[in-house]
Design a protein around this motif. Structure first.
Motif, PDB file in Angstrom:
ATOM      1  N   GLY A 253      57.601  31.872 -20.490  1.00 53.83           N
ATOM      2  CA  GLY A 253      58.433  32.864 -21.190  1.00 53.83           C
ATOM      3  C   GLY A 253      58.506  32.592 -22.679  1.00 53.83           C
ATOM      4  N   SER A 281      60.679  41.743 -20.029  1.00 52.44           N
ATOM      5  CA  SER A 281      61.818  40.901 -20.368  1.00 52.44           C
ATOM      6  C   SER A 281      63.101  41.722 -20.444  1.00 52.44           C
ATOM      7  N   VAL A 284      65.274  39.223 -25.337  1.00 50.17           N
ATOM      8  CA  VAL A 284      64.242  38.469 -26.054  1.00 50.17           C
ATOM      9  C   VAL A 284      64.794  37.931 -27.372  1.00 50.17           C
ATOM     10  N   THR A 387      63.099  35.376 -22.696  1.00 51.50           N
ATOM     11  CA  THR A 387      61.815  35.307 -23.406  1.00 51.50           C
ATOM     12  C   THR A 387      62.064  34.861 -24.849  1.00 51.50           C
TER      13      THR A 387
END
Ligand code: FAD
Length: 461
Positions: A253, A281, A284, A387
């Protein structure tokens, strides 16, 4: 059409709430009426500063005058004398710092919208199948160009126009460099714009061989000594991503911006049924504040995530173009400024589940002249994310320099070249990001152009 001489003719854009959910181009550009109206704002200066601001010295007043008179084909031919990629440059050049930054109209009002006019002219030429003019006679000499980014394409196009036989060797399966793998579709359409401008360069007689990694598939020494090339131009860019060196960077990730963007742009991971899918995701964190960070953040947003840009300095220090930051904010990206990651956290299966940051404040100016960010003790906190995308800059890949005898590099692994691109190795020239480190499309093109002239002088001796 009525024109306010002090203001740019406004350009149409997709509404933020609509474009945040699609990969269509954000800016819709001028139509003919708007472009011609904008051209009437040119002051036709005796000593045009705009040309000095352009790294490839386009005759800007010349093309603007032709546009004003409605001679779009003439305007295109004026531009294509200096630029092989006008539809690209009209979209991604930092004009505010270059041609438009020097425009005299900009002293009292808004500068001329040179980029948007260039874009209109180039798009019109493409839609009307107008091509740049090829060389009439051949020189009977061969030049190899390494890399098909803007620098290599420009050098190759200019050499072909001079009558050289040019072959570009490209490591990836598609030509275009960052124009195809880095800059997202919503800023620079690939099929409609980039591929068509590359077709024009091929039309000048340039041969492009993809899937050839110079340094692995073939070396520069072999190109010169065994394949009969008279000179080589290295335009291999700066594609090697940097990381922070903090704990957790090897968790699942965590991406470099280059990988994330390549998966989306080049491999079309955003399209249904893509063979190389990308993580869907939820939340993020993009680390960094430059244009690459903005592109990664806006791509992740379009892929359905909530996105935070984590940057260690403040708003006014953000290195990204103001327009990119503005677009990102309009689309709903959150900016966590004066924050620096210290660790990426993961679950027991090795997947990212958070990023630990520390608050920062600005101290004394550092060597770059910007105020140095310093940690605020005891201010650590965690953002829950699945992520993390690192957008901290890139450097040249050392593959070419390590496999070519007598090719000098500096401590940043950039190839050493003089002002015309000549390297320490005879008959080998270099330019673009491979020499300067990560910079801009137009600077890479300018270097390719200068080197083409120097190669011509070298081979004409
Ligand atoms: C995400 C992103 C967004 C950007 N946005 C902008 C922007 O809006 N405006 C702007 O002006 N600039 C922008 N830039 C910077 C700009 O794209 C670069 O400065 C420019 O592309 C450099 O051109 P180049 O030709 O030197 O290298 P590149 O475009 O990097 O091209 C180099 C090519 O060489 C190939 N290559 C590398 N090694 C080898 C090898 N050993 N053998 C064969 N081929 C090889 C690579 O695959 C690549 O295709 C952006 C950069 C990124 C990453």
């Amino acid at each position: 059409m009525e024109v306010d001489m002090m203001k740019k003719v406004p350009v149409r854009e997709q509404a933020p709430e609509v474009r945040a959910k699609n990969f269509e181009e954000v800016c819709e550009g001028y139509n003919k009426e708007e472009a011609m109206a904008e051209a009437t704002r040119c002051l036709n200066c005796k000593n045009p500063q705009c040309v000095q601001g352009c790294p490839v010295s386009i005759d800007i007043p010349g093309f603007v005058q032709a546009l004003k008179e409605g001679n779009i084909e003439d305007a295109y031919q004026v531009i294509s004398l200096s630029s092989a990629l006008p539809a690209v440059c009209g979209r991604v050049c930092p004009q505010e710092k270059q041609c438009e930054g020097k425009c005299i109209r900009g002293i009292k009002g808004e500068s001329l919208s040179i980029g948007k006019m260039e874009r209109f002219v180039a798009d019109w030429a493409r839609e009307n199948n107008i091509k740049p003019k090829a060389a009439e006679t051949k020189k009977g000499k061969k030049v190899a160009v390494i890399g098909s980014g803007p620098s290599g394409l420009t050098c190759a196009g200019d050499l072909a126009k001079l009558g050289y036989d040019v072959t570009i060797y490209e490591a990836l399966h598609k030509a275009g460099g960052v124009l195809v793998y880095g800059i997202p579709e919503f800023r620079l359409p690939k099929e409609k714009v980039v591929e068509k401008e590359i077709e024009n360069i091929k039309g000048l007689g340039v041969d492009i061989e993809t899937d050839v990694i110079v340094g692995k598939s073939i070396t520069i020494d072999e190109l010169l000594n065994e394949q009969g090339f008279d000179a080589v131009y290295i335009g291999s860019g700066a594609g090697l991503p940097k990381f922070m060196g903090i704990p957790g960077e090897n968790l699942n990730g965590v991406f470099s911006a280059n990988e994330y963007l390549t998966r989306s742009n080049l491999m079309k991971a955003y399209q249904e049924g893509s063979k190389t899918p990308i993580m869907k995701s939820k939340k993020v964190a993009v680390v960094g504040g430059g244009n690459v960070a903005m592109d990664a953040a806006r791509t992740a947003l379009r892929l359905g995530a909530e996105v935070h840009v984590v940057y260690r300095r403040g708003e006014s220090e953000l290195p990204a173009r103001a327009e990119e930051v503005h677009h990102a904010k309009e689309e709903g990206i959150q900016f966590d400024l004066l924050r620096n990651p210290i660790e990426i956290l993961g679950d027991d299966k090795g997947w990212v589940n958070g990023i630990k940051c520390i608050k920062m404040e600005l101290g004394e100016p550092d060597a770059s002249g910007r105020r140095k960010p310093v940690e605020v003790p005891g201010s650590e906190f965690v953002i829950d994310v699945d992520t993390v995308i690192m957008a901290l800059g890139t450097s040249p890949n050392p593959l070419i320099s390590s496999t070519t005898k007598g090719l000098d590099v500096n401590p940043r692994k950039c190839i050493v070249a003089d002002e015309v691109g000549k390297t320490s190795r005879d008959a080998v020239y270099a330019g673009g990001d491979a020499v300067t480190g990560a910079a801009t499309v137009i600077l890479a093109m300018g270097a390719g152009k200068t080197a083409a002239k120097a190669i011509d002088e070298f081979l004409s001796k």
